[in-house]
Design an enzyme around this catalytic site. Structure first.
Site, PDB file in Angstrom:
ATOM      1  N   LYS A 218      -0.451 -56.306  25.628  1.00 21.45           N
ATOM      2  CA  LYS A 218       0.963 -55.944  25.523  1.00 21.45           C
ATOM      3  C   LYS A 218       1.126 -54.450  25.744  1.00 21.45           C
ATOM      4  O   LYS A 218       0.696 -53.643  24.932  1.00 21.45           O
ATOM      5  CB  LYS A 218       1.541 -56.293  24.157  1.00 21.45           C
ATOM      6  CG  LYS A 218       3.068 -56.118  24.145  1.00 21.45           C
ATOM      7  CD  LYS A 218       3.664 -56.029  22.764  1.00 21.45           C
ATOM      8  CE  LYS A 218       3.632 -54.655  22.183  1.00 21.45           C
ATOM      9  NZ  LYS A 218       4.527 -53.678  22.847  1.00 21.45           N
TER      10      LYS A 218
ATOM     11  N   GLU B  15      -7.553 -47.044  17.697  1.00 20.77           N
ATOM     12  CA  GLU B  15      -7.567 -45.661  18.184  1.00 20.77           C
ATOM     13  C   GLU B  15      -6.194 -45.104  17.845  1.00 20.77           C
ATOM     14  O   GLU B  15      -5.205 -45.473  18.468  1.00 20.77           O
ATOM     15  CB  GLU B  15      -7.860 -45.647  19.689  1.00 20.77           C
ATOM     16  CG  GLU B  15      -8.454 -44.344  20.159  1.00 20.77           C
ATOM     17  CD  GLU B  15      -7.381 -43.347  20.544  1.00 20.77           C
ATOM     18  OE1 GLU B  15      -6.887 -42.660  19.619  1.00 20.77           O
ATOM     19  OE2 GLU B  15      -7.036 -43.254  21.712  1.00 20.77           O
TER      20      GLU B  15
ATOM     21  N   CYS C 276      -2.925 -38.341  21.777  1.00 19.67           N
ATOM     22  CA  CYS C 276      -3.398 -38.485  20.395  1.00 19.67           C
ATOM     23  C   CYS C 276      -4.409 -37.409  20.026  1.00 19.67           C
ATOM     24  O   CYS C 276      -4.515 -37.022  18.868  1.00 19.67           O
ATOM     25  CB  CYS C 276      -3.997 -39.873  20.195  1.00 19.67           C
ATOM     26  SG  CYS C 276      -5.100 -40.349  21.519  1.00 19.67           S
TER      27      CYS C 276
ATOM     28  N   GLU D 271       1.390 -35.582  12.867  1.00 19.93           N
ATOM     29  CA  GLU D 271       1.289 -35.643  14.318  1.00 19.93           C
ATOM     30  C   GLU D 271       2.695 -35.555  14.917  1.00 19.93           C
ATOM     31  O   GLU D 271       3.570 -36.354  14.587  1.00 19.93           O
ATOM     32  CB  GLU D 271       0.625 -36.946  14.729  1.00 19.93           C
ATOM     33  CG  GLU D 271       0.393 -37.044  16.233  1.00 19.93           C
ATOM     34  CD  GLU D 271      -0.403 -38.278  16.614  1.00 19.93           C
ATOM     35  OE1 GLU D 271      -0.103 -39.355  16.086  1.00 19.93           O
ATOM     36  OE2 GLU D 271      -1.318 -38.153  17.451  1.00 19.93           O
TER      37      GLU D 271
END
Lengths: 480, 331
Positions: A183, A257, A291, A388
């Site tokens: 997906k 991850e 990331c 983040e």
């Protein structure tokens, strides 16, 4: 006098976008049974690119059933040598269609064509090529004499590197003998749907790769499906935790991850020109939608002013604008929602007392944009030093000693990557051994390669992608 | 069993009727001292092992441990939430020193545990025989295997990086290599049935690579774990590298599974599927690594044979991270 850049747009004519897409299940595009439709837009212009389907419960079940059938009847029984040749074919097709896919990626994602053309596409093709060669050599993977595949892999990927993340997921899964239901992210489905056509051209057996589009609910249905043996997720730590909770007790294998807040550490003996390029690349590459972005600059106090001066000067020269322009350095923020998040976190930096500087670039009227931004006077307690941001926003902290640098770098629940800049080899190795991060870039940053394992410590997730270490994610473990 | 009529003294001495026990014979010897000089044996207080010390549970609680015949053996400390948190602190404090030690050094320390256990093997054999109700030969074999397992793992310390690491041929002018590193602090549950070999098989693969651990001993058969703690405490293992708790895993493990300073869980000894699922769910709160081997699930009834096979890399790999370092090449 100043020289102006003339526009240098890459042609859109190489891509052919359908008005509407179905779901790619069992080798063909089908209309959703109980799903819905969403629109995907170009974030640089807000123009609607296409309408795509969202898979509902029955659609997800159909995709998983197709993958199971393909696994049982075709893929798991195929000799590795033959399986590998399909994966090689895919690598070649990606190379052949790389310009088209790069333009499509930049249209749907907003990233500069320079990056999609020079980074995303070459790396995606390389990932398939490299893993293809493993298919008949799994006995050398260090997991026993004939390691077995897992079965059906449910793979959910993010919007920051849509095709590259697809490659990181699909290539190892296929090479190791698993079948896939993938997906893509709801805002960037188009290159994954184009990949379905590559599977067709490669004559990949039906059901080996299934691509279902949709938002978070589709992803949830997929990872919670009883029919999957493996879940691989790249995305936010928040969603990663939900997935880990949902697979608890199921015996599904899981790799994650997740997010990061990586430190880029500059010592006073660093090669400053290279270091400044590395800092800029670390935070502006892909608009900071990375990331492993070097979002915390730790600079040694004695050179902080000089580094910041050079950094601001360099950021001022970056060109923000049309992602398809070959001279563009900074493209569009991927979505209105992401722009809102960046804006909110940057505002928290102001509110908590940090000092904001943004590159003086004009932003286009339409689309989603955020200028490269540097916060100084940041403390470790500030949200912009802990959370983040996933945008081109750099938080600058200083340190005096190597021990302090390590302490500050590791003071985060994340552990994805770190950068170290110094001309002293012994110091680099000392730092590299103490940084709690899965990837350490020394005198470089944001380098990726299919032969190089990638993945995090702590809340940046577990499991590796790439290299020999990455194969363990898709093969039965020796669990004694 | 009549010679086992558990007089108060005999029962507390914890020597089974079938055991060829040095303690039993010494009791007989002491009885020759005369009617008023019968030696009263000195009973041991069984405590926790945290940070290199042997504290009671801060809660003051104990529970009764029984031998294989169901005879009262000892009151054993019942660890609390606070004890678990103290153990995490000790394990975290020990991590930098232990993970920073050379692999050669760690290998020697593990080997030293084997040496010290060899000297206490009669005690361990008696305890296994009494606790697990097996024959003397079986007990002897299980102790031998437990000692040899330390030796096996000791030898791995300086080989893991060579076997699991790699030099990566990236497409560019970079030197790129990957090495395994310890995950951090690991909380584990030792198997219920195999009270010594199972326990060693859980602890050794965790610590050989530089992790530190908190291990919950077999709840029903805790005595060999405490003896192992005494061997570890005298084997140059730094304080806090191994912490052993006795008590109820269902009570203590949730605190460890949700503790932000614990990096990984080994649920090899969790037989209750509902508890295992709960702990896995709690582990997600800080993205802990969880090891729950398929081969042990539901097969805990056998007190030894499942753990006799030579291990592979799996138990070590579960608590290792791969770190990859890039550096440009140039002049």
């Amino acid at each position: 006098m100043t020289f102006e850049y003339a526009p240098a747009p890459e042609s859109r004519s190489v891509v052919d976008i359908d008005a509407s897409y179905g779901l790619f299940i069992d080798g063909q595009f089908v209309n959703p049974i109980d799903g819905d439709r969403i629109k995907t837009i170009n974030p640089a212009t807000e123009e609607v690119l296409a309408e795509v389907s969202t898979a509902g419960p029955q659609d997800v079940a159909a995709a998983v059933a197709a993958a199971r059938r393909a696994y049982d009847e075709v893929w798991s029984a195929m000799p590795g040598r033959e399986r590998g040749k399909y994966v090689f074919r895919i690598a070649r097709l990606l190379q052949e269609r790389s310009r088209e896919l790069a333009v499509l990626e930049s249209l749907d994602n907003g990233k500069p064509i320079r990056e999609s053309r020079d980074v995303d596409l070459p790396l995606a093709a390389a990932h398939f090529f490299s893993h293809a060669g493993w298919a008949d050599k799994l006995a050398y993977a260090g997991l026993g004499p004939s390691p077995r595949s897992l079965g059906v892999a449910a793979q959910v990927i993010p919007w920051n590197f849509p095709l590259l993340m697809l490659a990181w997921k699909v290539a190892p899964a296929l090479a190791t003998g698993n079948t896939v239901v993938l997906k893509p992210a709801e805002t960037t489905p188009l290159t994954a749907l184009a990949f379905a056509d590559i599977c067709r051209q490669a004559e990949l057996p039906p059901g080996v790769v299934n691509i279902i589009t949709g938002a978070g609910e589709t992803g949830r249905l997929l990872v919670e499906s009883d029919g999957v043996d493996k879940v691989a997720f790249t995305g936010s730590t928040e969603v990663g935790k939900q997935i880990q909770r949902s697979v608890a007790g199921t015996r599904k294998r899981l790799t994650l991850e997740l997010g990061g807040k990586s430190a880029n550490i500059v010592f006073d003996d660093a090669p400053l020109d290279e270091a400044v390029e590395g800092i800029v690349n670390g935070i502006t590459f892909n608009q900071g939608h990375v990331c492993c972005a070097g979002s915390r600059l730790l600079v040694q106090e004695s050179i902080a002013e000089e580094v910041l001066d050079r950094l601001r000067r360099r950021l001022t020269t970056l060109r923000l604008g049309d992602p398809l322009d070959k001279n563009t350095d900074i493209g569009a923020i991927n979505s209105a929602a992401q722009l809102a998040r960046i804006t909110e976190l940057a505002a928290s930096g102001d509110a908590e007392g940090a000092e904001r500087w943004s590159a003086p670039c004009s932003l286009p009227d339409r689309g989603f944009w955020f200028p490269p931004t540097v916060f100084t006077g940041v403390t470790q307690a500030h949200r912009i030093a802990r959370e983040e941001i996933f945008g081109p926003v750099l938080s600058v902290l200083t340190f005096r000693t190597p021990h302090e640098a390590v302490e500050k770098a590791n003071n985060t629940p994340y552990g994805l990557s770190a950068g170290v800049w110094s001309e002293k080899g012994s110091r680099i190795l000392w730092m590299a051994s103490r940084l709690r991060a899965g990837v350490v870039w020394a005198n470089t940053f944001n380098r990726f390669d299919p032969a190089s394992p990638f993945g995090g410590y702590r809340e940046s997730g577990f499991g590796r992608e790439g290299g020999i270490a990455g194969l363990a994610a898709y093969l039965q473990e020796d669990d004694r | 069993m009549s010679e086992h009529e558990p007089s108060h003294a005999e029962a507390s001495q914890a020597v089974s009727t079938q055991a060829v026990s040095t303690q039993a014979s010494s009791t007989q010897a002491s009885s020759t001292h005369g009617p008023f000089s019968t030696r009263v044996d000195v009973r041991k207080t069984y405590k926790l092992y945290i940070g290199g010390a042997f504290p009671r549970s801060e809660s003051g609680r104990t529970y009764e441990a029984f031998d294989a015949q169901g005879v009262f053996w000892a009151n054993v400390a019942k660890a609390s939430r606070k004890d678990a948190r103290d153990a995490v602190l000790a394990a975290r404090t020990a991590f930098s020193g232990w993970s920073g030690a050379t692999a050669y050094n760690r290998g020697q320390v593990l080997y030293r545990i084997a040496e010290v256990m060899e000297g206490r093997r009669r005690q361990l054999e008696d305890e296994i025989q009494q606790g697990q109700g097996c024959t003397a030969d079986q007990a002897r074999n299980l102790v031998s295997e437990a000692i040899d397992r330390w030796v096996w793992y000791a030898g791995w310390s300086d080989k893991l990086a060579a076997v699991l690491g790699s030099s990566n041929p990236v497409a560019g002018p970079y030197f790129n290599f990957s090495t395994p590193e310890p995950t951090g602090v690991v909380a584990a549950v030792a198997p219920r049935a195999c009270s010594l070999l199972g326990l060693v098989s859980v602890i050794a693969p965790i610590i050989v690579s530089g992790n530190t651990c908190i291990v919950m001993a077999s709840q029903g058969r805790p005595i060999p774990a405490i003896t192992l703690a005494e061997a570890i405490a005298t084997s140059d293992v730094s304080a806090g590298v191994v912490n052993i708790l006795t008590g109820d895993p269902a009570e203590v493990m949730p605190w460890l599974a949700s503790h932000a300073d614990v990096n990984a869980l080994d649920l090899s000894g969790v037989e209750d599927a509902a508890l295992a699922t709960l702990l896995e769910q709690q582990a997600a709160g800080t993205v802990k690594r969880v090891r729950r081997p398929k081969w042990v699930a539901g097969r805990q009834a056998d007190a030894g044979s499942d753990w006799l096979a030579e291990p592979g890399l799996g138990a070590m790999r579960a608590f290792l991270e791969t770190k990859t370092v890039w550096h440009p090449q140039g002049v």
